[in-house]
Scaffold this active site. Structure first.
Site, PDB file in Angstrom:
ATOM      1  N   LYS A   1       6.760   5.626  11.264  1.00 32.85           N
ATOM      2  CA  LYS A   1       7.152   5.890  12.654  1.00 32.85           C
ATOM      3  C   LYS A   1       6.092   6.681  13.410  1.00 32.85           C
ATOM      4  O   LYS A   1       5.863   6.469  14.601  1.00 32.85           O
ATOM      5  CB  LYS A   1       8.497   6.612  12.734  1.00 32.85           C
ATOM      6  CG  LYS A   1       8.552   8.010  12.119  1.00 32.85           C
ATOM      7  CD  LYS A   1       8.958   7.985  10.682  1.00 32.85           C
ATOM      8  CE  LYS A   1       9.171   9.356  10.071  1.00 32.85           C
ATOM      9  NZ  LYS A   1       9.566   9.246   8.656  1.00 32.85           N
TER      10      LYS A   1
ATOM     11  N   ALA B   1      -1.567  -1.090  -3.997  1.00 31.73           N
ATOM     12  CA  ALA B   1      -2.509   0.031  -3.921  1.00 31.73           C
ATOM     13  C   ALA B   1      -1.728   1.315  -4.108  1.00 31.73           C
ATOM     14  O   ALA B   1      -0.802   1.587  -3.330  1.00 31.73           O
ATOM     15  CB  ALA B   1      -3.242   0.028  -2.584  1.00 31.73           C
TER      16      ALA B   1
ATOM     17  N   LEU C   1       3.039   3.434  -3.319  1.00 33.97           N
ATOM     18  CA  LEU C   1       4.112   3.137  -4.274  1.00 33.97           C
ATOM     19  C   LEU C   1       4.974   4.385  -4.490  1.00 33.97           C
ATOM     20  O   LEU C   1       5.382   4.680  -5.604  1.00 33.97           O
ATOM     21  CB  LEU C   1       3.521   2.649  -5.606  1.00 33.97           C
ATOM     22  CG  LEU C   1       4.465   1.840  -6.504  1.00 33.97           C
ATOM     23  CD1 LEU C   1       4.865   0.544  -5.826  1.00 33.97           C
ATOM     24  CD2 LEU C   1       3.814   1.554  -7.855  1.00 33.97           C
TER      25      LEU C   1
ATOM     26  N   GLU D   1      10.812  18.630   3.529  1.00 34.86           N
ATOM     27  CA  GLU D   1       9.518  18.906   2.915  1.00 34.86           C
ATOM     28  C   GLU D   1       9.319  20.409   2.768  1.00 34.86           C
ATOM     29  O   GLU D   1      10.061  21.219   3.340  1.00 34.86           O
ATOM     30  CB  GLU D   1       8.400  18.328   3.785  1.00 34.86           C
ATOM     31  CG  GLU D   1       8.496  16.835   4.028  1.00 34.86           C
ATOM     32  CD  GLU D   1       8.214  16.022   2.788  1.00 34.86           C
ATOM     33  OE1 GLU D   1       7.568  16.547   1.854  1.00 34.86           O
ATOM     34  OE2 GLU D   1       8.649  14.852   2.739  1.00 34.86           O
TER      35      GLU D   1
ATOM     36  N   VAL E   1       9.566   4.737  -0.910  1.00 34.33           N
ATOM     37  CA  VAL E   1       9.839   3.482  -0.204  1.00 34.33           C
ATOM     38  C   VAL E   1       9.060   2.328  -0.824  1.00 34.33           C
ATOM     39  O   VAL E   1       9.585   1.213  -0.970  1.00 34.33           O
ATOM     40  CB  VAL E   1       9.514   3.621   1.293  1.00 34.33           C
ATOM     41  CG1 VAL E   1       9.767   2.302   2.020  1.00 34.33           C
ATOM     42  CG2 VAL E   1      10.363   4.724   1.920  1.00 34.33           C
TER      43      VAL E   1
ATOM     44  N   GLY F   1      15.370  17.758  -1.842  1.00 30.62           N
ATOM     45  CA  GLY F   1      14.391  16.742  -1.467  1.00 30.62           C
ATOM     46  C   GLY F   1      14.614  16.138  -0.098  1.00 30.62           C
ATOM     47  O   GLY F   1      13.927  15.191   0.293  1.00 30.62           O
TER      48      GLY F   1
ATOM     49  N   CYS G   1       0.858  -1.194   0.000  1.00 31.19           N
ATOM     50  CA  CYS G   1       0.000   0.000   0.000  1.00 31.19           C
ATOM     51  C   CYS G   1       0.888   1.235   0.000  1.00 31.19           C
ATOM     52  O   CYS G   1       1.544   1.537   0.999  1.00 31.19           O
ATOM     53  CB  CYS G   1      -0.914   0.001   1.220  1.00 31.19           C
ATOM     54  SG  CYS G   1      -2.103  -1.349   1.213  1.00 31.19           S
TER      55      CYS G   1
ATOM     56  N   GLU H   1      10.707  -2.356  11.534  1.00 30.96           N
ATOM     57  CA  GLU H   1      12.126  -1.999  11.525  1.00 30.96           C
ATOM     58  C   GLU H   1      12.391  -0.730  10.736  1.00 30.96           C
ATOM     59  O   GLU H   1      13.205   0.114  11.126  1.00 30.96           O
ATOM     60  CB  GLU H   1      12.947  -3.149  10.942  1.00 30.96           C
ATOM     61  CG  GLU H   1      14.440  -2.870  10.846  1.00 30.96           C
ATOM     62  CD  GLU H   1      15.116  -2.726  12.200  1.00 30.96           C
ATOM     63  OE1 GLU H   1      15.654  -1.632  12.468  1.00 30.96           O
ATOM     64  OE2 GLU H   1      15.109  -3.680  12.982  1.00 30.96           O
TER      65      GLU H   1
ATOM     66  N   LYS I   1      10.661   8.569  16.438  1.00 31.05           N
ATOM     67  CA  LYS I   1      11.614   7.455  16.397  1.00 31.05           C
ATOM     68  C   LYS I   1      12.180   7.150  17.779  1.00 31.05           C
ATOM     69  O   LYS I   1      12.342   5.985  18.157  1.00 31.05           O
ATOM     70  CB  LYS I   1      12.733   7.788  15.412  1.00 31.05           C
ATOM     71  CG  LYS I   1      12.243   7.980  13.980  1.00 31.05           C
ATOM     72  CD  LYS I   1      13.320   8.570  13.090  1.00 31.05           C
ATOM     73  CE  LYS I   1      12.799   8.846  11.695  1.00 31.05           C
ATOM     74  NZ  LYS I   1      13.787   9.548  10.848  1.00 31.05           N
TER      75      LYS I   1
END
Length: 434
Positions: free
Chosen positions: A103, A43, A11, A188, A14, A185, A9, A127, A203
């Site tokens: 996270k 998805a 794309l 944000e 990551v 990049g 879910c 992880e 984290k």
């Protein structure tokens, strides 16, 4: 054995990396997992030009994946809080295992998610939620399982580390480097989560729970950003033999646990002080192993995908294992989590760097020393820069011995009350990390 079927879910960066790694290394991964792993559905709102999905079915609705009876493992990579929580809980309700890199989701809703997973007898692996490709969660949860963890400290946000590195190495201003980080990049358009420490606090919350066996308590993490740091502070720290890093610190004390994210002076000869650019590192101190350091790429397409796929492999390995014998989500058995409190920042102890903008008059240093002494604050070193006068004030740099923060707050208030002598006081915590 028949292949295990997974649904991805999201794309994006990551998700695309995860698909590519699963496809490219399919044979090697199957050898490690003991059976094949097949991406049965994706998805995504839009295609990712960096991955060729071929004939893999694609839907625009993430809940199609959670409700697909053929899917064994749902990989959640959409990010955010609300919809990701709904997706994960639906997948668990349907008896599916979950792998996530989210996270924020784990830090805020993890207690609820893990309770639901235990009820349904499924696994939730995360992880990739901390430090990208660095397997630090597995290291603490499994590799250091024999240890009583005393403390951990981490550079766990690459954006902030990139900014501080540029400020130190090139003498650039915060605002200037932030703009470049956005252009590259790394940051944000709204960089608040990165530069104000929220991302790192998510984290740190997860790491602290695994290290100490306490419930996830993001709302109790003290968070302070780097946006107020100046090149002068970076340079003064260097002159004193320190580097400034945006650090997440979790520490065990007799009174409870410290959980804090803030700019921190670290001795320049420490390994973690020399982690630069967008790289991440986590230092963990256990009573048996001593201090160990975990270093690597904290983000990126395939670095994070590496951690996601490793979790998928762990789930596949465990599919034939009695659920009662799985490694606990937060390392400790659910009924053995500690109820020791998270300490407020005022009760935490540290050494301090203080930059005091004061008039260059006789007796000012004595006034400052008196205020500190009356509050039990001992000075380790002093540095003055008379040539850097601004608005009639010169910087006086002090480094203190370790002291409870409440005393430092009281001293700063007393110093700032000397309006005819002191202009402002900047405070940065100092950690030796031995």
């Amino acid at each position: 054995m028949k292949p295990v079927k997974v649904g991805i879910c999201g794309l994006g960066t990551v998700g695309g990396g995860t698909f590519n790694v699963l496809k490219r290394n399919a044979e090697e991964i199957a050898r490690r997992a003991g059976r094949g792993i097949e991406v049965a559905q994706i998805a995504a709102r839009r295609p990712n030009p960096k991955c060729e999905t071929g004939a893999t079915p694609i839907t625009a609705d993430i809940f199609d994946v959670a409700n697909n009876p053929e899917i064994d493992i749902v990989i959640e990579l959409i990010g955010g809080y609300t919809q990701a929580r709904e997706l994960v809980l639906k997948a668990i309700e349907n008896g599916k295992h979950v792998v996530t890199a989210n996270k924020a989701l784990i830090a805020v809703h993890g207690n609820e998610i893990f309770a639901k997973a235990r009820e349904k007898g499924v696994m939730v692996a995360f992880e990739a939620a901390v430090a990208g490709g660095i397997p630090v969660i597995k290291a603490i949860r499994e590799g250091l399982a024999a240890n009583r963890i005393n403390w951990l400290a981490g550079i766990i946000n690459g954006t902030g580390n990139f900014i501080l590195t540029e400020m130190r190495e090139k003498g650039r201003a915060f605002e200037d480097v932030l703009k470049e980080a956005q252009a590259l990049g790394y940051a944000e358009a709204d960089p608040t989560f990165d530069v104000e420490g929220i991302d790192a606090a998510h984290k740190l919350t997860i790491l602290a729970s695994i290290a100490f066996g306490i419930p996830l308590q993001f709302d109790k993490a003290y968070t302070e950003g780097i946006s107020k740091l100046t090149s002068a502070d970076v340079n003064y720290a260097e002159a004193l033999g320190y580097r400034i890093k945006h650090l997440g610190v979790a520490r065990r004390t007799d009174s409870g646990f410290e959980l804090r994210v803030h700019p921190t002076l670290i001795p320049a000869d420490r390994l973690i002080a020399n982690v630069n650019g967008v790289m991440n590192a986590v230092m963990v101190n256990g009573d048996a192993a001593g201090s160990t350091l975990y270093y690597g790429a904290g983000a990126g397409m395939e670095a994070t995908a590496s951690a996601v796929v490793a979790d998928v492999v762990d789930v596949v390995r465990a599919l034939t294992t009695d659920p009662e014998n799985h490694v606990p989500h937060l390392a400790f058995q659910p009924d053995s989590l500690s109820d020791h409190p998270i300490l407020p920042i005022e009760a935490c102890e540290s050494a301090y760097y203080l930059r005091i903008q004061a008039k260059d008059h006789p007796g000012v240093l004595a006034q400052v020393a008196t205020i500190l002494s009356e509050r039990g604050i001992n000075i380790e070193s002093i540095m003055q820069k008379e040539v850097e006068e601004q608005d009639g004030l010169v910087p006086m740099i002090l480094v203190t011995h370790r002291v409870v923060e409440a005393r430092v707050n009281d001293a700063i208030a007393a110093l700032e009350a000397l309006e005819d002598v002191v202009g402002s006081v900047v405070r940065i915590r100092v950690e030796q990390l031995n």
